[in-house]
Write an enzyme that holds these catalytic residues in place. Structure first.
Site, PDB file in Angstrom:
ATOM      1  N   HIS A  32      -3.637   1.333  -8.572  1.00 12.93           N
ATOM      2  CA  HIS A  32      -3.021   1.440  -9.899  1.00 12.93           C
ATOM      3  C   HIS A  32      -2.800   0.067 -10.534  1.00 12.93           C
ATOM      4  CE1 HIS A  32      -1.941   4.981  -7.590  1.00 12.93           C
ATOM      5  NE2 HIS A  32      -1.379   5.584  -8.614  1.00 12.93           N
ATOM      6  N   GLU A  33      -2.166  -0.833  -9.760  1.00 13.98           N
ATOM      7  CA  GLU A  33      -1.818  -2.147 -10.291  1.00 13.98           C
ATOM      8  C   GLU A  33      -3.069  -2.905 -10.723  1.00 13.98           C
ATOM      9  OE1 GLU A  33       0.887  -1.330  -6.631  1.00 13.98           O
ATOM     10  OE2 GLU A  33      -1.171  -0.924  -7.284  1.00 13.98           O
ATOM     11  N   CYS A  35      -8.453   6.257  -5.723  1.00 12.14           N
ATOM     12  CA  CYS A  35      -7.927   5.377  -4.694  1.00 12.14           C
ATOM     13  C   CYS A  35      -9.039   4.485  -4.151  1.00 12.14           C
ATOM     14  CB  CYS A  35      -7.299   6.201  -3.574  1.00 12.14           C
ATOM     15  SG  CYS A  35      -6.793   5.218  -2.141  1.00 12.14           S
ATOM     16  N   GLY A  50       2.862  11.887  -2.644  1.00  5.68           N
ATOM     17  CA  GLY A  50       3.749  11.669  -1.511  1.00  5.68           C
ATOM     18  C   GLY A  50       5.168  11.330  -1.931  1.00  5.68           C
ATOM     19  N   GLU A 107       0.849  -1.194   0.000  1.00  4.83           N
ATOM     20  CA  GLU A 107       0.000   0.000   0.000  1.00  4.83           C
ATOM     21  C   GLU A 107       0.889   1.251   0.000  1.00  4.83           C
ATOM     22  OE1 GLU A 107      -1.457   3.346   1.224  1.00  4.83           O
ATOM     23  OE2 GLU A 107      -0.831   2.196   2.989  1.00  4.83           O
ATOM     24  N   SER A 108       0.550   2.218  -0.844  1.00  2.00           N
ATOM     25  CA  SER A 108       1.470   3.314  -1.158  1.00  2.00           C
ATOM     26  C   SER A 108       1.742   4.249   0.019  1.00  2.00           C
ATOM     27  CB  SER A 108       0.956   4.116  -2.349  1.00  2.00           C
ATOM     28  OG  SER A 108      -0.320   4.669  -2.077  1.00  2.00           O
ATOM     29  N   LYS A 109       0.738   4.516   0.863  1.00  2.00           N
ATOM     30  CA  LYS A 109       1.019   5.394   2.004  1.00  2.00           C
ATOM     31  C   LYS A 109       1.974   4.718   2.975  1.00  2.00           C
ATOM     32  CE  LYS A 109      -0.936   8.270   5.644  1.00  2.00           C
ATOM     33  NZ  LYS A 109      -2.159   8.759   6.326  1.00  2.00           N
ATOM     34  N   ASP A 147      -6.397   9.502  -8.944  1.00  2.00           N
ATOM     35  CA  ASP A 147      -5.097   9.043  -9.430  1.00  2.00           C
ATOM     36  C   ASP A 147      -5.055   9.325 -10.924  1.00  2.00           C
ATOM     37  OD1 ASP A 147      -4.235   7.963  -6.938  1.00  2.00           O
ATOM     38  OD2 ASP A 147      -5.422   6.163  -7.308  1.00  2.00           O
TER      39      ASP A 147
END
EC number: 1.7.1.13
Length: 276
Positions: free
Chosen positions: A222-223, A183, A252, A83-85, A190
């Site tokens: 995204h993926e 998101c 970020g 997870e990006s965050k 996004d």
């Protein structure tokens, strides 16, 4: 791996730790979303998730801050995404951490991220003296955005994808800068560009553009969006060869660029687009 997106740091107040904390990384199993796409058993594609980290900083052993840009490539057949965050929080945990050089930093990143993704990842670090060698570039191909179309549906609609099955197959590469999704957890937008390279019955371009615009109100990581695009085109248009590559704008200090293909094209170029 039982982590779910709603348990992640997304959308929650988070304390920014500035000392090394690999436990901040939050893996999510890829298969949860692949089940929705009826992807089971052997994957119908291979590929990478290419992450660029522009805000990487740490302290050298004398306490002097250092900066660099890192690129992390995770294989599409790894069990997890990260997870990006949580990725951002993990990188920020180096901000006040003393590290004994680039090699030590690279080793830590590779070990921690490989553990989180569940498979070996590749890590490269570019130091400031080499920033000037980094180049920009846009996705190559025929622009779908040239078409003046009317759109009234902003959810993915695979039925819009059609191809000329009664004509000779073609080989072409199509691109669009109009990809937008949201998101999965926060609903924040996004923004991305997408390249579709294929060999097979010629895809009807207006329908493809409408289909891509249909992600505009769709909530997925995204993926997952890229895999959905790949599978919908594969099933509806039946190309013999297909590659889908998306370049998303950063958030970020991180951008994520998923690539999926079912034929050998070589690793896609990691060129930062103007919007990234």
């Amino acid at each position: 791996m039982n982590n779910t997106p709603d348990q992640s740091p997304l959308g929650k107040s988070s304390a920014y730790r500035t000392q090394y904390a690999p436990e901040l990384l939050f893996p999510i199993a890829r298969q949860q979303k692949r089940d929705e796409l009826a992807i089971t058993g052997t994957l119908p594609f291979f590929g990478l998730d290419i992450w660029n980290a522009y805000e990487l900083s740490w302290l050298n052993m004398r306490g002097k801050p250092q900066v660099a840009i890192a690129t992390i490539s995770a294989p599409a057949d790894s069990p997890n995404i990260v997870e990006s965050k949580s990725f951002k929080l993990y990188l920020n945990s180096f901000n006040q951490t003393r590290v004994a050089g680039i090699d030590a930093l690279q080793s830590l990143l590779r070990e921690d991220l490989s553990h989180a993704f569940g498979a070996p990842v590749h890590v490269t670090i570019v130091e400031p003296e080499h920033f000037g060698k980094l180049t920009m570039g846009e996705l190559e191909g025929l622009s779908l955005d040239r078409m003046d179309i009317e759109v009234d549906d902003y959810s993915p609609a695979p039925h819009l994808l059609t191809a000329r099955f009664n004509e000779a197959p073609v080989e072409e590469t199509l691109v669009s800068n109009l990809l937008k999704s949201n998101c999965l957890v926060t609903g924040q937008p996004d923004w991305g560009s997408v390249q579709i390279a294929y060999v097979g019955p010629q895809i009807e371009q207006e329908g493809l553009l409408r289909y891509l615009i249909g992600f505009r109100e769709h909530n997925e990581f995204h993926e997952q969006c890229v895999e959905r695009i790949f599978m919908d085109i594969l099933r509806q248009c039946k190309p013999t060869k297909l590659a889908v590559y998306a370049r998303y704008t950063r958030r970020g200090g991180l951008d994520i660029n998923p690539w999926r293909a079912n034929f050998s094209t070589g690793r896609p170029p990691n060129l930062r687009g103007a919007r990234q």
